[in-house]
Scaffold this active site. Structure first.
Site, short mmCIF file in Angstrom:
data_model
loop_
_atom_site.label_atom_id
_atom_site.label_comp_id
_atom_site.label_asym_id
_atom_site.label_seq_id
_atom_site.Cartn_x
_atom_site.Cartn_y
_atom_site.Cartn_z
N ILE A 128 0.82 -1.22 0.00
CA ILE A 128 0.00 0.00 0.00
C ILE A 128 0.85 1.26 0.00
O ILE A 128 0.34 2.37 0.05
CB ILE A 128 -0.98 0.02 1.18
CG1 ILE A 128 -0.26 0.03 2.52
CG2 ILE A 128 -1.95 -1.16 1.10
CD1 ILE A 128 -1.16 0.25 3.72
N GLY A 153 3.98 1.71 2.02
CA GLY A 153 4.67 2.01 3.28
C GLY A 153 6.07 2.55 3.09
O GLY A 153 6.46 3.54 3.72
N GLU A 189 9.34 -10.78 -11.53
CA GLU A 189 9.88 -11.65 -12.58
C GLU A 189 9.31 -11.30 -13.94
O GLU A 189 9.88 -11.63 -14.97
CB GLU A 189 9.58 -13.12 -12.26
CG GLU A 189 10.24 -13.67 -11.02
CD GLU A 189 9.43 -13.40 -9.74
OE1 GLU A 189 9.94 -13.78 -8.67
OE2 GLU A 189 8.33 -12.82 -9.80
N SER A 249 9.72 -4.22 0.23
CA SER A 249 9.30 -4.89 1.45
C SER A 249 8.75 -6.26 1.05
O SER A 249 7.55 -6.51 1.07
CB SER A 249 8.22 -4.05 2.15
OG SER A 249 7.91 -4.60 3.40
N CYS A 271 9.04 -12.31 3.59
CA CYS A 271 10.31 -12.66 4.24
C CYS A 271 10.99 -13.93 3.73
O CYS A 271 12.14 -13.90 3.33
CB CYS A 271 10.11 -12.80 5.74
SG CYS A 271 9.67 -11.24 6.51
#
Length: 150
Positions: free
Chosen positions: A13, A15, A58, A76, A79
């Site tokens: 969004i 950040g 990609e 971001s 992880c």
């Protein structure tokens, strides 16, 4: 000096875009990329003048990357795929200098103790201007305060 041209990957969004804006760094986000359609709707509302690509990274061609002529990448990513793969070896092989941090929003006075992994990399060999997590730029840490409620 011309503003940094920034590419925002896994933009969500926005950040990291907002953190960049709040840092008062002279920069322009030239494109944002995210595959999540709902996040893209919110991003477009937050930053209507930023070019937004609804695709995976990609799916970006080298020509598209080249046309953006960016100086910096903000991202971001989810992880696991990026922190567990050979990211650090790739950075070293390509000549990047990097620092890693495990930081908690509590270091900013935010009542959320979930540790988060941050990696800051740059191509130049000059040392970073900070040496400890307490000295990390507001640009990186504002993302906690603005867009993470977990």
């Amino acid at each position: 000096m011309a503003p940094l041209r920034v590419l925002e990957l896994y933009s969500g969004i926005g950040g990291m875009h907002q953190a960049l804006k709040e840092s008062c760094t002279s920069a322009e986000v030239v494109a944002a990329v995210d595959v999540n359609t709902l996040a893209n709707e919110v991003y477009k509302h937050n930053f209507p003048s930023t070019l937004l690509w609804a695709k995976t990274i990609e799916g970006i061609t080298l020509k598209e990357f080249d046309r953006l002529s960016f100086d910096m990448i903000l991202m971001s990513p989810p992880c696991q795929p990026f922190t567990r793969n050979e990211l650090l070896q790739t950075l070293e092989t390509c000549g990047f200098k990097y620092q890693e941090f495990l930081l908690s929003p509590t270091c900013l006075g935010i009542p959320n103790s979930r540790l988060r992994y941050f990696l800051i990399a740059k191509l130049h060999q000059e040392p970073f201007s900070f040496q400890a997590p307490g000295q990390v730029s507001l640009l990186v840490l504002l993302e906690f305060a603005l867009f993470h409620g977990d």
